[in-house]
Motif scaffolding. Sequence first.
Motif, PDB file in Angstrom:
ATOM      1  N   ASP A   1      10.411  11.506 -10.781  1.00  0.00           N
ATOM      2  CA  ASP A   1       8.621  11.229 -10.486  1.00  0.00           C
ATOM      3  C   ASP A   1       8.644  10.014 -10.706  1.00  0.00           C
ATOM      4  OD1 ASP A   1       5.837  11.605 -11.318  1.00  0.00           O
ATOM      5  OD2 ASP A   1       6.276  11.344 -13.605  1.00  0.00           O
ATOM      6  N   LEU A   2       8.448   9.433  -9.391  1.00  0.00           N
ATOM      7  CA  LEU A   2       7.961   7.849  -9.144  1.00  0.00           C
ATOM      8  C   LEU A   2       5.662   7.984  -8.795  1.00  0.00           C
ATOM      9  CD1 LEU A   2      10.383   7.606  -5.694  1.00  0.00           C
ATOM     10  CD2 LEU A   2      10.343   7.340  -8.542  1.00  0.00           C
ATOM     11  N   THR A   3       5.862   6.811  -8.974  1.00  0.00           N
ATOM     12  CA  THR A   3       4.155   6.967  -9.434  1.00  0.00           C
ATOM     13  C   THR A   3       3.512   5.403  -9.128  1.00  0.00           C
ATOM     14  OG1 THR A   3       4.221   5.649 -11.957  1.00  0.00           O
ATOM     15  CG2 THR A   3       3.690   8.273 -11.579  1.00  0.00           C
ATOM     16  N   GLY A   4       2.387   5.351  -8.828  1.00  0.00           N
ATOM     17  CA  GLY A   4       1.444   3.830  -7.693  1.00  0.00           C
ATOM     18  C   GLY A   4       1.697   4.387  -6.761  1.00  0.00           C
ATOM     19  N   PRO A   5       1.937   3.340  -5.819  1.00  0.00           N
ATOM     20  CA  PRO A   5       1.808   3.816  -4.056  1.00  0.00           C
ATOM     21  C   PRO A   5       3.329   3.916  -3.785  1.00  0.00           C
ATOM     22  CG  PRO A   5       1.076   0.539  -4.740  1.00  0.00           C
ATOM     23  CD  PRO A   5       1.660   1.869  -6.206  1.00  0.00           C
ATOM     24  N   GLY A   6       2.630   5.523  -2.785  1.00  0.00           N
ATOM     25  CA  GLY A   6       4.030   5.621  -2.487  1.00  0.00           C
ATOM     26  C   GLY A   6       4.558   6.698  -3.279  1.00  0.00           C
TER      27      GLY A   6
ATOM     28  N   THR B   1       1.131  -1.568   0.400  1.00  0.00           N
ATOM     29  CA  THR B   1       0.065   0.331  -0.433  1.00  0.00           C
ATOM     30  C   THR B   1       1.496   1.377  -0.237  1.00  0.00           C
ATOM     31  OG1 THR B   1       0.210   0.224   2.765  1.00  0.00           O
ATOM     32  CG2 THR B   1      -1.877  -1.583   1.153  1.00  0.00           C
ATOM     33  N   GLY B   2       0.049   2.670  -0.093  1.00  0.00           N
ATOM     34  CA  GLY B   2       0.979   3.568  -0.341  1.00  0.00           C
ATOM     35  C   GLY B   2       1.417   4.260   1.554  1.00  0.00           C
TER      36      GLY B   2
ATOM     37  N   SER C   1       9.581   6.640 -12.847  1.00  0.00           N
ATOM     38  CA  SER C   1       9.365   5.212 -12.284  1.00  0.00           C
ATOM     39  C   SER C   1       8.325   4.548 -11.651  1.00  0.00           C
ATOM     40  CB  SER C   1      10.758   4.948 -11.856  1.00  0.00           C
ATOM     41  OG  SER C   1      10.645   3.503 -10.831  1.00  0.00           O
ATOM     42  N   THR C   2       7.914   3.572 -11.181  1.00  0.00           N
ATOM     43  CA  THR C   2       6.915   3.860  -9.686  1.00  0.00           C
ATOM     44  C   THR C   2       7.913   3.257  -9.104  1.00  0.00           C
ATOM     45  OG1 THR C   2       7.418   0.960 -10.129  1.00  0.00           O
ATOM     46  CG2 THR C   2       5.319   2.200 -11.460  1.00  0.00           C
TER      47      THR C   2
END
Length: 265
Positions: free
Chosen positions: A192-197, A158-159, A227-228
């Motif tokens: 630039d970090l995406t998705g949970p967190g 989870t984030g 990136s995620t």
Amino acid sequence: MTRAGLAAARSSTAQLAEIIPQVDDGQWELPSACAGWRVIDVLAHLAALATEAVDPPPPDPTLPKNRERYHDLRVDQRRGLAHIDVLDEWRHSTPRQLDLLAAAQEPPEADEPVEVPGLGTYPRHLLANTMAFNVFCHLRNDLLAPDGPLPLTLPEPTGDQVAPAIDFMLAGLPQMQGAELTATVRHPLVLDLTGPGATTVTVHPATDPDGQLTVTPGADAPTRVHSTALAFIAWATTRSPWRDHCRITGDPAVATPFLDHLDII
């Protein structure tokens, strides 16, 4: 304060506690995805961190200055122990470590600077994020499949678990590698970090010859690394090649030297 870091540390620790009874004697001896360490050695590492947090050893100038070699030493000291002894140390010291981290969220101690040898200096409250990162990273990347050897499953991260780990990594980024990494950043670049967190930050060059990189929230440069956040935990610790996870927009020459040298411990 970083109460989110404390919650994340507790959450990942609870998930590790769920995994432990499912691991048999043979699996404890399997090579983990952390080079040179068996599965049981990863637990020995986490046990050593917890024990030193609650009962700090006296200073010893003969110990390795390199943090990774220091961790190897503490693991090596436990290699002759039975699996149950390693697990008992972890079970004994970890709750006490979490209690200390909870107390560290309260003023005035929360903002006291704490030097972590080989890793930099952090406000005391951020040490909860350090534990959140350590447990999450080792559990998800080094122990569990597909990268680790254990064919066991947990719910998707989870984030709330990922974001505090990322916060520690970004706090450590300017400090852990010193001049070696600083020299690779000549122009600002965005992570630039995406998705949970998910988070977006800009890494800025040092402003003087003896200075450090700085990391600020938001996007403030034309060159971006996409990136995620989950993948960032893997490639920024060199567990996985960054080229397998990152897309660069803007000038690759601005980002590539930084990406080639980044190695968060």
